[in-house]
Every structure is written in structure tokens, then in C-alpha cells.
Design a protein around this motif. Structure first.
Motif, PDB file in Angstrom:
ATOM      1  N   ALA A  13     -44.827   3.857  32.368  1.00 18.15           N
ATOM      2  CA  ALA A  13     -43.769   3.957  33.376  1.00 18.15           C
ATOM      3  C   ALA A  13     -43.629   5.410  33.819  1.00 18.15           C
ATOM      4  CB  ALA A  13     -42.439   3.446  32.820  1.00 18.15           C
ATOM      5  N   TYR A  14     -43.453   5.589  35.129  1.00 20.20           N
ATOM      6  CA  TYR A  14     -43.289   6.919  35.709  1.00 20.20           C
ATOM      7  C   TYR A  14     -42.156   6.889  36.720  1.00 20.20           C
ATOM      8  CZ  TYR A  14     -47.624   8.827  33.758  1.00 20.20           C
ATOM      9  OH  TYR A  14     -48.597   9.290  32.904  1.00 20.20           O
ATOM     10  N   GLU A  15     -41.627   8.062  37.021  1.00 18.07           N
ATOM     11  CA  GLU A  15     -40.669   8.211  38.105  1.00 18.07           C
ATOM     12  C   GLU A  15     -41.119   9.346  39.011  1.00 18.07           C
ATOM     13  OE1 GLU A  15     -36.757   9.296  36.916  1.00 18.07           O
ATOM     14  OE2 GLU A  15     -37.370  11.149  35.915  1.00 18.07           O
TER      15      GLU A  15
ATOM     16  N   LEU B 131     -42.369   9.744  47.389  1.00 21.61           N
ATOM     17  CA  LEU B 131     -42.665   8.345  47.095  1.00 21.61           C
ATOM     18  C   LEU B 131     -43.923   7.847  47.791  1.00 21.61           C
ATOM     19  CD1 LEU B 131     -41.914   5.615  45.843  1.00 21.61           C
ATOM     20  CD2 LEU B 131     -40.473   5.197  47.854  1.00 21.61           C
ATOM     21  N   LEU B 132     -44.048   8.038  49.091  1.00 22.58           N
ATOM     22  CA  LEU B 132     -45.177   7.469  49.823  1.00 22.58           C
ATOM     23  C   LEU B 132     -46.496   8.085  49.396  1.00 22.58           C
ATOM     24  CD1 LEU B 132     -43.710   7.070  53.425  1.00 22.58           C
ATOM     25  CD2 LEU B 132     -44.053   5.330  51.668  1.00 22.58           C
TER      26      LEU B 132
ATOM     27  N   ARG C 173     -27.094   6.970  41.116  1.00 18.40           N
ATOM     28  CA  ARG C 173     -26.620   5.645  40.699  1.00 18.40           C
ATOM     29  C   ARG C 173     -27.625   4.554  41.033  1.00 18.40           C
ATOM     30  NH1 ARG C 173     -21.232   2.429  43.027  1.00 18.40           N
ATOM     31  NH2 ARG C 173     -21.944   0.354  42.390  1.00 18.40           N
ATOM     32  N   PHE C 174     -28.226   4.605  42.219  1.00 15.66           N
ATOM     33  CA  PHE C 174     -29.131   3.545  42.649  1.00 15.66           C
ATOM     34  C   PHE C 174     -30.594   3.987  42.537  1.00 15.66           C
ATOM     35  CE2 PHE C 174     -25.194   2.679  45.006  1.00 15.66           C
ATOM     36  CZ  PHE C 174     -24.941   1.395  44.555  1.00 15.66           C
ATOM     37  N   ALA C 175     -31.410   3.065  42.077  1.00 11.12           N
ATOM     38  CA  ALA C 175     -32.841   3.328  41.951  1.00 11.12           C
ATOM     39  C   ALA C 175     -33.624   2.105  42.374  1.00 11.12           C
ATOM     40  CB  ALA C 175     -33.195   3.711  40.509  1.00 11.12           C
ATOM     41  N   VAL C 176     -34.898   2.308  42.640  1.00 15.97           N
ATOM     42  CA  VAL C 176     -35.812   1.219  42.993  1.00 15.97           C
ATOM     43  C   VAL C 176     -37.007   1.288  42.052  1.00 15.97           C
ATOM     44  CG1 VAL C 176     -37.194   0.152  44.803  1.00 15.97           C
ATOM     45  CG2 VAL C 176     -35.101   1.389  45.406  1.00 15.97           C
ATOM     46  N   THR C 177     -37.398   0.156  41.500  1.00 21.44           N
ATOM     47  CA  THR C 177     -38.565   0.106  40.617  1.00 21.44           C
ATOM     48  C   THR C 177     -39.656  -0.743  41.257  1.00 21.44           C
ATOM     49  OG1 THR C 177     -37.714  -1.834  39.406  1.00 21.44           O
ATOM     50  CG2 THR C 177     -37.134   0.346  38.549  1.00 21.44           C
TER      51      THR C 177
ATOM     52  N   GLN D  82     -40.652   4.262  39.316  1.00 21.35           N
ATOM     53  CA  GLN D  82     -39.242   4.247  39.683  1.00 21.35           C
ATOM     54  C   GLN D  82     -38.909   5.451  40.549  1.00 21.35           C
ATOM     55  OE1 GLN D  82     -35.811   3.142  36.991  1.00 21.35           O
ATOM     56  NE2 GLN D  82     -35.435   5.338  37.066  1.00 21.35           N
ATOM     57  N   VAL D  83     -38.028   5.241  41.514  1.00 20.20           N
ATOM     58  CA  VAL D  83     -37.518   6.318  42.357  1.00 20.20           C
ATOM     59  C   VAL D  83     -36.021   6.140  42.508  1.00 20.20           C
ATOM     60  CG1 VAL D  83     -37.982   5.029  44.479  1.00 20.20           C
ATOM     61  CG2 VAL D  83     -37.748   7.513  44.577  1.00 20.20           C
TER      62      VAL D  83
END
Length: 233
Positions: free
Chosen positions: A33-35, A41-42, A103-107, A122-123
Motif C-alpha cells: 500500500a502506498y499514498e 496523483l495522475l 478528513r477525506f481520502a480516495v483509495t 491512497q490519496v
């Protein structure tokens, strides 16, 4: 090569390709797993897809995350009692800040068909009040409906999405039901009005209540000595 060796070999490849653009996250021994930062991101996603050593051609899932209550334990499930079934609740005097940073993240769950490997990326959205990250639809077309779902349920916006609109809730739905501060009973309810001959919305009539989980305690049946004991033949 053992599973652990395969995982570490994949991590070395990711580190070599992306260097300072990603940071490794704690994960189970069999997972990688990475962030990354939202600004990268792109470029990170394109490298994960196109690098010959990685080849994560398939996006399996996109999910939103709300960390509002992360790490908070409101239920005593181990120390309330030692026997039978029991219930326990610990009241909290302070509520978490809904505007907390990150608070919000996307996996993103990625699969390399070529190498038979999986990776989780994750970002975190930089702005909590208006959580926005770039859409990866141009990298993996399968992200289209996944991102719509995350928008619908968490209110996360995806910059550059070709058709960002709700996908699971009804037309005119207010709020995002997977946010931790969304009321469990909802805000409105739907019923069929026999006089108007149509479906109407009205304020929710359910009485809010605190649900307390019922937990099975460990007892003598789970003692290690008894579990390891040989049954008589």
C-alpha cells in the motif's frame, strides 16, 4: 520466492519508479500500500500503469474514506465484563472536528494481470470543505462509475470526470450518506400519498436512538490450554 519476498520485491520496484512521489503505508504482510499527494496523483497512476516492471493495467475498485471518527472507540467490548453477553458504552465529551485536515481520502485497488500482483494507492483531498482530487478516468476507464459512487456517498469531487452525478441515491437527495456525520436515520423519508396520487418526501419520522452492540465475551472454552488439549479417543 515466498509471499513476503514477492511483496518486498514489488515495493522495491515501486520505489525505484516513483521515488519521492509516493510513501509506503502500513499494511498486512501480504499487501502493498502506498499514498501520494493529490498534485501527483495522475503522474503516479500513469507510471503504475505503464512502467514495464509494474504494469497495473486494471483498476479493480475506487472507494472514498471518511476519517472523521478514525481511532475513536466508543464501545467497551473487552473490559466491560468477563462473562456471558454484555453491553457497555463510553460517552465522549468532545466531538471530532468535521473540518479536520485530510478528513477525506480516495483509495484505488490496482491489479497487474501481467505480473499477477496487487497494490493499493491512497490519496487525501487537500481541502476538507470542498474535497477534490483528479479523476483517473483517462488512465483507467473503469474508474467512471466508481468515482460517481464516491461522489454520491462521500461528496468527493473528481476534477475532469466526464459525467460526475449521483449514481445510487434518488434525484434531489440532500447530503452524502457515507459521511460519518450523516444521521443514521437520514433527513427525509419517502411515502406514497394517496390523495396526491404520487410519491412525496417528508421529514423523517423515525425516533433517533443509540444502538449498543451486543458482544460475546471470551470464556473458559477459549483458553489456550483447552484448545490445545487432545480429546480422549
Amino acid at each position: 520466492m515466498t509471499l513476503k519476498e514477492q511483496v518486498e520485491a514489488l515495493a522495491l520496484k515501486v520505489d525505484a519508479q516513483l521515488k519521492d512521489l509516493v510513501r509506503r503505508l502500513p499494511s498486512p504482510a501480504e499487501e502493498v500500500a502506498y499514498e501520494c499527494d493529490a498534485a501527483n496523483l495522475l503522474s503516479v497512476c500513469r507510471t503504475l500503469r505503464d512502467a514495464p516492471d509494474l504494469k497495473f493495467e486494471m483498476l479493480m475498485d475506487v472507494a472514498g474514506v471518511d476519517y472523521l471518527h478514525y481511532g475513536r472507540d466508543e464501545w467497551q467490548t473487552s473490559s466491560a465484563t468477563r462473562s456471558g453477553f454484555s453491553r457497555g458504552r463510553v460517552a465522549r465529551n468532545t466531538a471530532p472536528d468535521p473540518g479536520m485536515p485530510g478528513r477525506f481520502a480516495v483509495t484505488y485497488q490496482l491489479l497487474s494481470i501481467t505480473n499477477n500482483q496487487r497494490l493499493r494507492l491512497q490519496v487525501k483531498a487537500p481541502d476538507t470543505q470542498e474535497p477534490v482530487v483528479d479523476s483517473v478516468v483517462d488512465v483507467w476507464a473503469s474508474a467512471n462509475w466508481f468515482e460517481r459512487e464516491a461522489f454520491d456517498l462521500f461528496g468527493i469531487l473528481f476534477r475532469g470526470h466526464p459525467d460526475l452525478r449521483r449514481i445510487l441515491t434518488d434525484y434531489g437527495f440532500i447530503g452524502h450518506p457515507f459521511r460519518k456525520d450523516f444521521p443514521l436515520i437520514g433527513n427525509v423519508e419517502v411515502k406514497y400519498d394517496t390523495e396526491k396520487k404520487r410519491v412525496v418526501y417528508q421529514p423523517v419520522s423515525i425516533v433517533p436512538r443509540v444502538l449498543v452492540p451486543k458482544v460475546i465475551r471470551h470464556d473458559h472454552r477459549y483458553e489456550p490450554a483447552l484448545q490445545q488439549a487432545q480429546l480422549p479417543r
